[in-house]
Scaffold this active site. Structure first.
Site, mmCIF file in Angstrom:
data_model
loop_
_atom_site.group_PDB
_atom_site.id
_atom_site.type_symbol
_atom_site.label_atom_id
_atom_site.label_comp_id
_atom_site.label_asym_id
_atom_site.label_seq_id
_atom_site.Cartn_x
_atom_site.Cartn_y
_atom_site.Cartn_z
ATOM 1 N N LYS A 155 0.775 -1.602 0.164
ATOM 2 C CA LYS A 155 0.185 0.497 0.135
ATOM 3 C C LYS A 155 0.614 1.221 0.223
ATOM 4 O O LYS A 155 0.557 2.307 -1.187
ATOM 5 C CB LYS A 155 -1.075 0.087 1.117
ATOM 6 C CG LYS A 155 -1.810 0.676 1.276
ATOM 7 C CD LYS A 155 -2.841 0.702 2.419
ATOM 8 C CE LYS A 155 -3.998 2.191 2.481
ATOM 9 N NZ LYS A 155 -4.794 1.784 3.868
ATOM 10 N N SER B 12 8.424 -15.081 1.014
ATOM 11 C CA SER B 12 7.269 -15.182 1.180
ATOM 12 C C SER B 12 7.531 -17.563 2.081
ATOM 13 O O SER B 12 9.401 -16.814 2.231
ATOM 14 C CB SER B 12 5.938 -16.779 0.616
ATOM 15 O OG SER B 12 5.072 -17.303 1.224
ATOM 16 N N LYS C 216 2.289 -16.931 5.644
ATOM 17 C CA LYS C 216 2.940 -16.908 4.300
ATOM 18 C C LYS C 216 1.736 -17.308 3.296
ATOM 19 O O LYS C 216 1.311 -16.359 1.706
ATOM 20 C CB LYS C 216 3.407 -18.331 3.811
ATOM 21 C CG LYS C 216 4.718 -18.164 5.065
ATOM 22 C CD LYS C 216 5.713 -17.162 4.955
ATOM 23 C CE LYS C 216 6.481 -16.713 6.110
ATOM 24 N NZ LYS C 216 7.457 -15.503 6.089
#
Length: 188
Positions: free
Chosen positions: A13, A45, A63
């Site tokens: 964001k 991840s 994840k």
């Protein structure tokens, strides 16, 4: 959840407006030499959520959320020229994760490495190389991908089927599969 999921969400964001500006200045057409980088974001991840693992529900959920945030960014911001991908490292030598999660017992380390198809833990440089690839011209058309850099480790988790068919020893032995209809024939 706060670090992985919310951290990834808030990072995306915060940087997406700047990535849109980057695309406007450095277009990524795939044609120009060198082409512009456009806007690129890479998430980190893990492969826990590709298969079940006891006592790791929180990690698997976090994840999986990171992977889906990246997927959404790839779809929603791809039309702006932004690529979003994930690097999923496996066991990497000399990292904090391996220091915390692995034992110092030489036998355990040897067994851990043997369960990875390439027979070793990865190196930090190999994660860096994957990052360079995704940020380079060579990765300019790669978008929405989870790039697993783990020597194939995630594919063998759960491959041990008891003491008879231990991975990778059973495959390397050439032994016949016994007690299973249509099993592997001995190469000996």
């Amino acid at each position: 959840m706060e670090i992985d999921t919310l951290g990834s969400f808030h990072t995306a964001k915060a940087v997406l407006p700047y990535l849109i500006q980057s695309v406007q200045k450095h277009k990524n057409s795939g044609k120009e030499e060198p082409s512009g980088t456009g806007g690129r974001i890479i998430f980190i991840s893990a492969s826990f959520h590709f298969r079940g693992q006891p006592l790791q529900a929180h990690v698997m959920a976090a994840k999986a959320a990171v992977d889906q945030i990246s997927s959404s960014v790839a779809m929603e911001y791809g039309p702006h020229g932004i690529t979003s991908n994930v690097i999923t490292p496996g066991p990497i030598s000399g990292t904090e994760g391996m220091e915390r999660l692995s034992t110092a017992d030489a036998r355990s380390v040897k067994e851990s490495k043997a369960k990875i198809p390439v027979g070793r833990w990865g190196e930090v440089k190999e994660i860096a190389d994957a990052t360079v690839f995704l940020f380079s011209d060579a990765g300019s058309y790669v978008n929405g991908v989870v790039l697993v850099v783990d020597g194939g480790a995630w594919r063998t988790t759960g491959a041990d089927m008891g003491s008879t068919w231990k991975y990778p020893d059973f495959f390397l032995s050439g032994a016949a599969v016994e007690g299973v209809k249509g099993g592997k024939k001995s190469k000996l």
